[in-house]
Design a protein around this motif. Sequence first.
Motif, PDB file in Angstrom:
ATOM      1  N   ASP A 175      40.252  17.774  23.983  1.00 40.70           N
ATOM      2  CA  ASP A 175      39.525  17.927  22.719  1.00 40.70           C
ATOM      3  C   ASP A 175      38.266  18.752  22.992  1.00 40.70           C
ATOM      4  O   ASP A 175      37.357  18.310  23.704  1.00 40.70           O
ATOM      5  CB  ASP A 175      39.161  16.534  22.168  1.00 40.70           C
ATOM      6  N   THR A 176      38.229  19.959  22.428  1.00 40.08           N
ATOM      7  CA  THR A 176      37.111  20.861  22.712  1.00 40.08           C
ATOM      8  C   THR A 176      36.073  20.877  21.584  1.00 40.08           C
ATOM      9  O   THR A 176      35.134  21.669  21.621  1.00 40.08           O
ATOM     10  CB  THR A 176      37.642  22.301  22.922  1.00 40.08           C
ATOM     11  N   SER A 177      36.249  20.005  20.588  1.00 44.28           N
ATOM     12  CA  SER A 177      35.420  20.137  19.373  1.00 44.28           C
ATOM     13  C   SER A 177      33.935  19.914  19.642  1.00 44.28           C
ATOM     14  O   SER A 177      33.087  20.625  19.105  1.00 44.28           O
ATOM     15  CB  SER A 177      35.925  19.181  18.291  1.00 44.28           C
ATOM     16  N   ARG A 178      33.618  18.944  20.494  1.00 42.39           N
ATOM     17  CA  ARG A 178      32.185  18.687  20.756  1.00 42.39           C
ATOM     18  C   ARG A 178      31.554  19.887  21.473  1.00 42.39           C
ATOM     19  O   ARG A 178      30.404  20.244  21.211  1.00 42.39           O
ATOM     20  CB  ARG A 178      32.016  17.425  21.595  1.00 42.39           C
ATOM     21  N   VAL A 220      40.870  23.620  33.869  1.00 36.87           N
ATOM     22  CA  VAL A 220      41.478  22.982  32.703  1.00 36.87           C
ATOM     23  C   VAL A 220      41.078  23.691  31.397  1.00 36.87           C
ATOM     24  O   VAL A 220      41.863  23.805  30.473  1.00 36.87           O
ATOM     25  CB  VAL A 220      41.071  21.490  32.638  1.00 36.87           C
ATOM     26  N   ALA A 221      39.819  24.140  31.344  1.00 38.84           N
ATOM     27  CA  ALA A 221      39.315  24.803  30.138  1.00 38.84           C
ATOM     28  C   ALA A 221      38.141  25.673  30.537  1.00 38.84           C
ATOM     29  O   ALA A 221      37.633  25.563  31.650  1.00 38.84           O
ATOM     30  CB  ALA A 221      38.868  23.758  29.110  1.00 38.84           C
ATOM     31  N   ALA A 222      37.732  26.553  29.623  1.00 45.03           N
ATOM     32  CA  ALA A 222      36.580  27.406  29.918  1.00 45.03           C
ATOM     33  C   ALA A 222      35.797  27.678  28.648  1.00 45.03           C
ATOM     34  O   ALA A 222      36.357  27.680  27.548  1.00 45.03           O
ATOM     35  CB  ALA A 222      37.025  28.716  30.549  1.00 45.03           C
ATOM     36  N   VAL A 223      34.499  27.871  28.826  1.00 44.26           N
ATOM     37  CA  VAL A 223      33.582  28.045  27.711  1.00 44.26           C
ATOM     38  C   VAL A 223      32.819  29.356  27.869  1.00 44.26           C
ATOM     39  O   VAL A 223      32.408  29.688  28.983  1.00 44.26           O
ATOM     40  CB  VAL A 223      32.545  26.893  27.688  1.00 44.26           C
ATOM     41  N   ALA A 224      32.614  30.070  26.765  1.00 47.71           N
ATOM     42  CA  ALA A 224      31.695  31.217  26.771  1.00 47.71           C
ATOM     43  C   ALA A 224      30.498  30.866  25.897  1.00 47.71           C
ATOM     44  O   ALA A 224      30.668  30.363  24.778  1.00 47.71           O
ATOM     45  CB  ALA A 224      32.378  32.460  26.235  1.00 47.71           C
ATOM     46  N   THR A 276      41.774  27.108  26.523  1.00 47.64           N
ATOM     47  CA  THR A 276      42.580  26.222  27.372  1.00 47.64           C
ATOM     48  C   THR A 276      43.911  26.948  27.642  1.00 47.64           C
ATOM     49  O   THR A 276      44.111  28.074  27.194  1.00 47.64           O
ATOM     50  CB  THR A 276      42.879  24.882  26.684  1.00 47.64           C
ATOM     51  N   ALA A 277      44.801  26.244  28.308  1.00 51.00           N
ATOM     52  CA  ALA A 277      46.108  26.844  28.624  1.00 51.00           C
ATOM     53  C   ALA A 277      46.856  27.264  27.361  1.00 51.00           C
ATOM     54  O   ALA A 277      47.718  28.148  27.411  1.00 51.00           O
ATOM     55  CB  ALA A 277      46.948  25.856  29.440  1.00 51.00           C
ATOM     56  N   LYS A 278      46.520  26.634  26.233  1.00 51.80           N
ATOM     57  CA  LYS A 278      47.199  26.991  24.969  1.00 51.80           C
ATOM     58  C   LYS A 278      46.948  28.445  24.573  1.00 51.80           C
ATOM     59  O   LYS A 278      47.697  29.019  23.786  1.00 51.80           O
ATOM     60  CB  LYS A 278      46.721  26.077  23.844  1.00 51.80           C
ATOM     61  N   ASP A 279      45.861  29.016  25.112  1.00 48.98           N
ATOM     62  CA  ASP A 279      45.537  30.404  24.791  1.00 48.98           C
ATOM     63  C   ASP A 279      46.315  31.409  25.644  1.00 48.98           C
ATOM     64  O   ASP A 279      46.239  32.607  25.419  1.00 48.98           O
ATOM     65  CB  ASP A 279      44.031  30.636  24.955  1.00 48.98           C
ATOM     66  N   ALA A 322      45.390  24.795  33.738  1.00 48.48           N
ATOM     67  CA  ALA A 322      46.504  23.838  33.814  1.00 48.48           C
ATOM     68  C   ALA A 322      47.052  23.547  32.424  1.00 48.48           C
ATOM     69  O   ALA A 322      46.285  23.377  31.471  1.00 48.48           O
ATOM     70  CB  ALA A 322      46.025  22.554  34.474  1.00 48.48           C
ATOM     71  N   SER A 323      48.378  23.486  32.290  1.00 51.35           N
ATOM     72  CA  SER A 323      48.955  23.196  30.974  1.00 51.35           C
ATOM     73  C   SER A 323      49.351  21.723  30.846  1.00 51.35           C
ATOM     74  O   SER A 323      48.789  20.995  30.051  1.00 51.35           O
ATOM     75  CB  SER A 323      50.147  24.100  30.707  1.00 51.35           C
ATOM     76  N   ASP A 324      50.287  21.267  31.700  1.00 53.42           N
ATOM     77  CA  ASP A 324      50.756  19.894  31.541  1.00 53.42           C
ATOM     78  C   ASP A 324      50.184  18.941  32.599  1.00 53.42           C
ATOM     79  O   ASP A 324      49.904  17.789  32.311  1.00 53.42           O
ATOM     80  CB  ASP A 324      52.284  19.845  31.552  1.00 53.42           C
ATOM     81  N   LYS A 325      50.027  19.455  33.837  1.00 56.37           N
ATOM     82  CA  LYS A 325      49.534  18.604  34.912  1.00 56.37           C
ATOM     83  C   LYS A 325      48.406  19.305  35.649  1.00 56.37           C
ATOM     84  O   LYS A 325      48.418  20.529  35.773  1.00 56.37           O
ATOM     85  CB  LYS A 325      50.657  18.350  35.928  1.00 56.37           C
ATOM     86  N   VAL A 326      47.466  18.505  36.152  1.00 50.49           N
ATOM     87  CA  VAL A 326      46.524  19.050  37.138  1.00 50.49           C
ATOM     88  C   VAL A 326      47.040  18.632  38.504  1.00 50.49           C
ATOM     89  O   VAL A 326      47.502  17.497  38.687  1.00 50.49           O
ATOM     90  CB  VAL A 326      45.076  18.571  36.925  1.00 50.49           C
TER      91      VAL A 326
END
Lengths: 751, 156, 93
Positions: A57-60, A113-117, A72-75, A102-106
């Motif tokens: 959940d990236t909303s926060r 796992v995710a990245a922020v700009a 995330t991997a979804k991109d 990572a998509s399904d497993k780390v």
Amino acid sequence: MLENKEHKVIGTRPIRHDGVDKVTGRALYGADFQAAGLLHGRVLRSPHAHARIISIDTSRAEALPGVKGVVTAKDIPDAGDKVADLGEGAVNLKYLCDNILASDKVLYKGHAVAAVAATNPHIAEEACTLIDVEYEVLPPVLEVRQAMEPDAPLLHEHIRTTSLGETAEEPSNVASHIQHKLGDPEKGFAEADIVVEREFITGTVHQGYIEPHNATAHYNADGQLTIWCSTQGAFTVREQVAEILQYPVSKIKVVPMEIGGGFGGKISVYIKPVAALLAKKTGKPVKVLMNRSEVFEGTGPTPASFIRVKMGATKEGKITAAEAYLAFEAGAYPGSPVGPGAMCIFAPYNIEHVIIDGYDVVVNKPKTAPYRAPGAPNAAFGSETVVDEIAEKLGIDPLEIRLLNAAKEGDRRADGPVHPRIGCIETVEAAKSHPHYTAPNGKKHHGRGVASGYWFNIGLESSVTINVNSDGTINLIEGSTDIGGTRASIAMQAAEVLGIPAESVNPSVVDTNSVGYTAVTGGSRTTYATGYAAYEAAQDVKRQMIARAAKLWEVDEANVQFADGEFSSINGKEEQISFRDLCGRLGETGGPIVGSGTVNPGGAGGAYATHVVDVAVDEETGKVDILRYTAVQDAGKAIHPSYVEGQIQGGAVQGIGWALNEEYIYNDEGTMTNASFLDYRMPTCLDLPMIDAVIVEVPNPGHPYGVRGVGEVPIVPPMAAIANAIYDAIGIRMTELPMSPDRLLKAMGKI
Amino acid sequence: MARRSHVQTTINGETVEFLCEPRQSLLEVLRDELHLTGAKEGCNNGNCGACSVILDGRLVNSCLVLGVETEGKSVETIEGLAAPDKLHPIQDAFLENAALQCGICTPGFIMSAKALLDQNPNPTEHEVRYWLAGNLCRCTGYDKIVRAVLDAAAAE
Amino acid sequence: MPIVAIPSLLRNLTNGEESITVSGTTIREVIDNLETRYPGMKARLCEDDRLKPGLAIYINGLLTRGSIRERVDADAEIHFLPAIGGGIAAPSH
């Protein structure tokens, strides 16, 4: 092919062309890149070594002021089952993508796992802490032999062991099995008077380049993607990013900035596609930098390994048979360097009967990446220690037993091919007659050890363009990123052809839109293959210049000769013009001259090294000090001897670190507990003596000047040489790396 | 975003003013605010020396100094070492000795060597090794770096 | 005719023979002719009309770029070995 004549430029030591920029701080490395409107990216990494990702959940994070985008991997486009051909061999695209985000497993602590700009790096870091990831934690498997157990937790449920095209039924962490067999090992061992068999363990070690990974990416409105980065190969980055993002190579331009070390670790991409994804999402240029612990935890180390070596010899010292079992940790995805390890392990010797088995095994550690002669140092630690023990038990000098069994031209390697002209014997002989080896060595707890090593070297593609300037200089355009002075070693080969000083060449390393395809700076190939391309480009210039001289003098081209930088006519007209003066007359003879050369040579020629080391063992603390170190190596032909020495010295010292201190230390949860330069202790200058680099030149017939690659083989012998020296000092065979004080104290029975 | 502080300092002999957040290190200020990118980040925790600069005559890791701490002080960086038409003898010695490969650690080593030679113009090999132990180089094995510093000492 | 060194893991297909002399002017022809004599060989070396990922071809000891279109001389010695590239051990899976 080999040019056997006196050289004017080759073998000299000019100041490197990029030197002034690098001693004044003006050279621009990847992290130094700036752009208007630049955003800063940071990566969130897994705290677990093995877990299933339930949700992200990236909303926060997205709500934090200053945050411009989260990916995330979804991109990443779905990879499916595609196998990507990266020119370096095929790679399963899903593994490549999953290692980026990572998509399904780390699969390891530190897995992205995710990245922020965000508008500044601190905000991006804060935002990472606001991304909520729910994990189902799984038991990790952290050691190669445990991972091979039938009941070990599986990293990938679909992996079945392949043995050269044959696939096993049951899932396993063993991704593949390889084997080389020569002759009849059973018969060979039966002929032996002495057989020595030992098991060895080597730790996980990192390449340890001082510059962390970095990348800045920007999409233009027309879809053109530009990536400025630190890499060993701009074209390799372009290929990998194109595959991962499913984007055409023609729309990607990779600009290689100066690179702060690589050693193999800057071939795979990590944050470059992430920077591109963030740039796409935000519409702004985004710079992503790793910090040091991310480099340790998130980028390729070289594998830990378990090795068993058995060798037999007659009492005269002739090695009759050899057997090796190599199990290498691939890290999270298949692809350890067990292949080259298996191919190199007995390469310094001519042995009739050999069997070598190798296993590529996944474990919950970062996906391993190449590191200087990947696989060969692990293997040589085992084989070169066993050879030493055989020599000792037979009462034969350890260099003498190497000479007695040394591989030479025409001998068959254990993996099959026949050796071309090689310099194995020459390195051993040079070590044997070196004052270091003949100096007395008798103090208590001081010891001397030797070891040899082999690395293939590779050829692959390189392209060079030369533009001739009117003042007699040339601009040399190349695609090999310069990690250790290769602008100079490449420029010197062109200068030699054209009879001009090295200083009359302006070499530039350019982006992927500006030069022909060039493979990575790796495999000890740059001075060999890109130098070869420079030689060909200079020959092209020479041919065109001869035509211009002929035009100038109104004679046939066949009547123009070129030697020592002078064109002259040989039809009795006695015309003469220097290269420089003819450059000034290009306009009147037809216009500019551009020469080009592109090569893909197969004759890289293997490299051998033999090292001699003296150590002192402190009985109270277990600390080993390096007292004296001599590294002999066959360079084929040293183009710039200072930088050849530098490669030898640097490789030897990385080997010293691997031997004595360096290792990833894990806790039971699979967290690396020493992910900093304080705790992962690489050698400092206070830990070392001068390293005496001795260059032997056995010309490589596969290169016009006889060049062999020099970058990798110097890391192969040190671990065994030091282990053998420790044995000489205290009479104990150390079989586990690193040979750190605690392990020595345990071996000596002190703790 | 944290409030930015105004800082006045001297960098390579010139008076410089800048704004920075209290959490920004001197290294960040040099690189990101002043675009002096000669100091490099290798570890950001004082263990590699790639960010070495001289602060009021003392060698420091600029990643361990806050930007605001330089108020009223004097900072020397690699960018200020060479004269417009002439390299510093340490820089010359590094080039002559081929004492760099990738070059990322080079600015830090040169600043560290300068700080050494400023206070000990004739160091022994051991003194050079002791002083430079806070700077990591992964390419060279240090041999040529140590020789370069000894040569520079002899030349000065 | 070219000589093919049979990798030890494929020698179960050749009744233990370590090297096989086989006709062919390209690697593809050599492999096809091997397949005729030793069924199953091609599937172990090739995938979709190309060499299997992770394999490399050496002709007379020299690494080629792994294309099965590569021409071979009448007296060539051919090896199939794990691929090494750019200091990389190509992933074998």
